[in-house]
Design a protein around this motif. Structure first.
Motif, PDB file in Angstrom:
ATOM      1  N   UNK A 283      29.391  54.484  12.189  1.00 42.40           N
ATOM      2  CA  UNK A 283      30.704  53.863  12.422  1.00 42.40           C
ATOM      3  C   UNK A 283      30.595  52.734  13.442  1.00 42.40           C
ATOM      4  N   UNK A 284      29.843  53.002  14.487  1.00 43.68           N
ATOM      5  CA  UNK A 284      29.705  51.987  15.522  1.00 43.68           C
ATOM      6  C   UNK A 284      29.015  50.740  14.966  1.00 43.68           C
TER       7      UNK A 284
ATOM      8  N   UNK B  21      38.376  52.080  20.442  1.00 42.95           N
ATOM      9  CA  UNK B  21      38.554  53.512  20.245  1.00 42.95           C
ATOM     10  C   UNK B  21      39.327  53.813  18.959  1.00 42.95           C
ATOM     11  N   UNK B  22      40.392  53.050  18.719  1.00 47.60           N
ATOM     12  CA  UNK B  22      41.179  53.217  17.492  1.00 47.60           C
ATOM     13  C   UNK B  22      40.320  52.940  16.269  1.00 47.60           C
ATOM     14  N   UNK B  23      39.563  51.865  16.352  1.00 48.25           N
ATOM     15  CA  UNK B  23      38.724  51.484  15.213  1.00 48.25           C
ATOM     16  C   UNK B  23      37.749  52.596  14.862  1.00 48.25           C
TER      17      UNK B  23
ATOM     18  N   UNK C  68      39.400  55.589  13.221  1.00 50.25           N
ATOM     19  CA  UNK C  68      39.837  55.379  11.844  1.00 50.25           C
ATOM     20  C   UNK C  68      38.689  55.103  10.878  1.00 50.25           C
ATOM     21  N   UNK C  69      37.676  54.389  11.363  1.00 53.28           N
ATOM     22  CA  UNK C  69      36.514  54.154  10.497  1.00 53.28           C
ATOM     23  C   UNK C  69      35.918  55.490  10.068  1.00 53.28           C
ATOM     24  N   UNK C  70      35.847  56.405  11.011  1.00 55.57           N
ATOM     25  CA  UNK C  70      35.267  57.708  10.675  1.00 55.57           C
ATOM     26  C   UNK C  70      36.109  58.412   9.605  1.00 55.57           C
ATOM     27  N   UNK C  71      37.437  58.339   9.780  1.00 52.73           N
ATOM     28  CA  UNK C  71      38.306  58.966   8.780  1.00 52.73           C
ATOM     29  C   UNK C  71      38.130  58.299   7.416  1.00 52.73           C
TER      30      UNK C  71
END
Lengths: 227, 227
Positions: free
Chosen positions: B18-19, B35-37, B40-43
């Motif tokens: 994700x990072x 942090x938001x990114x 949400x990317x993980x989701x």
DNA sequence: GTCTATACACAGATAGAC
DNA sequence: GTCTATCTGTGTATAGAC
């Protein structure tokens, strides 16, 4: 056995598949003349495999298929009532032909070593002859409805059971080592599948199916043979 | 090495992926807070893998994905500009992390036998840890655009080259037999892939990745070792 | 038997409110 | 930053002419 000898000794399986589909769907198909049906089924299946392998079955539209097969949209739908029906027919009828040929070839052999080698060779030769069909079946089985999908998985296990059986027999008669036959059959199956899953790679490297068969047999021999 | 030891010694690769996606797409993503990114990317990626494996990426609609990831349609599109972009990002950034870990583990070893066995183990352990990702990559690579697809194929060959290299070194130093190393690497690769392509089958049979690794190593040893 | 024309649903993508 | 509402293209499937 060599691939060319194999080819000479089996009938045209592509036509057999079309005929089997015709017989299994005689009532659903709106066309009457057998000759017309066989001709068009062949065009439809050829195009389905070609386009389906290129871009995946889901991504293939009925318009793609209709132009690929040289039939109009309306024409297509007088052979199959839906897109899913084409997938189902493509996969299910082919399987029967395949196992029939495989059985035929190994039936004669009883000596475990010869039987194992014949089974591997014939499986590779079959997947070479029908490689588009095998690749397509492998990749698209997940798009079948649950019931047909179950059949596809069962059929996948058939090769494995066959190999496992030969390994067990060979151990009983004392020519093969004692091993985890189930796992051995799994990985041997994986090697067989690689031939049709990575067909392009082996082509590029100029490996023929005869060479691959010879290599695989040599690769596994030191594992199962008593030394 | 055991799988549990391996797991303890590598960082959380899912987060790393994700990072990496975040860094590679910093400009395209319309959201500002890191942090938001990441959250949400993980989701999004979790849902993409889950649904994509179940029904195939093409069949997954953006509505499926939006409800699976717990974001609205609009929300989704502030992270990725198109559905294809999600596929591209899912596949490309993951690859880098994978090779990085593999390299790290085998670098230390020089003795061919140990090096080969470590490479096989680590490859299996990685595919176990990220098995959804590997399965998805394998099945959906054909849906990438030509350029990204080429990269995916190249990356596929990396494992094979790695194994081939070890086999060649081993022969030079006199511990391995002379064989067709290229073909040998191909079929060994096929066995490694079977672990993540048929993950369900092995689960049902209660085969652990440690058992599979042990079996594979024993299976190929009599082939490459000088007897 | 095969075609053309079209119905209808649903996909991906965006605008603009909050 | 996230949502709802909506646009527009394209997909499957069919009706009915030839």
């Amino acid at each position: 056995m060599k691939y060319t000898e194999f080819i000479d000794s089996v009938p045209d399986s592509r036509l057999d598949i079309c005929r089997a589909v015709f017989i299994a769907n005689r009532e659903k198909i709106k066309i009457k003349k057998e000759k017309t049906i066989l001709k068009n089924l062949e065009k439809i299946f050829d195009a389905t495999l070609k386009i389906g392998i290129e871009k995946g079955f889901q991504a293939m539209t009925m318009r793609d298929l209709s132009s690929g097969a040289g039939l109009s949209m309306g024409g297509l739908y007088s052979y199959f009532s839906s897109k899913d029906e084409i997938l189902r027919a493509s996969l299910s009828e082919g399987r029967k032909i395949v196992w029939q040929i495989l059985d035929e070839f190994i039936q004669g052999e009883t000596a475990p070593i010869a039987k194992l080698e014949i089974a591997l060779e014939v499986h590779l030769f079959l997947t070479e002859k029908l490689h588009k069909w095998f690749y397509f079946s492998y990749m698209e089985a997940k798009n079948l409805n649950p019931e047909d999908r179950k059949n596809a998985v069962q059929s996948e296990l058939y090769t494995e059971k066959l190999i496992e059986g030969i390994l067990i027999d060979g151990q009983k008669t004392g020519v093969f080592r004692q091993t985890n036959h189930k796992l051995a059959a799994s990985v041997i199956k994986a090697m067989l599948q690689d031939w049709y899953l990575k067909r392009g790679k082996y082509s590029r490297r100029n490996i023929t199916v005869d060479q691959y068969a010879h290599f695989i047999i040599g690769f596994i021999r030191p594992f199962y043979l008593k030394s």
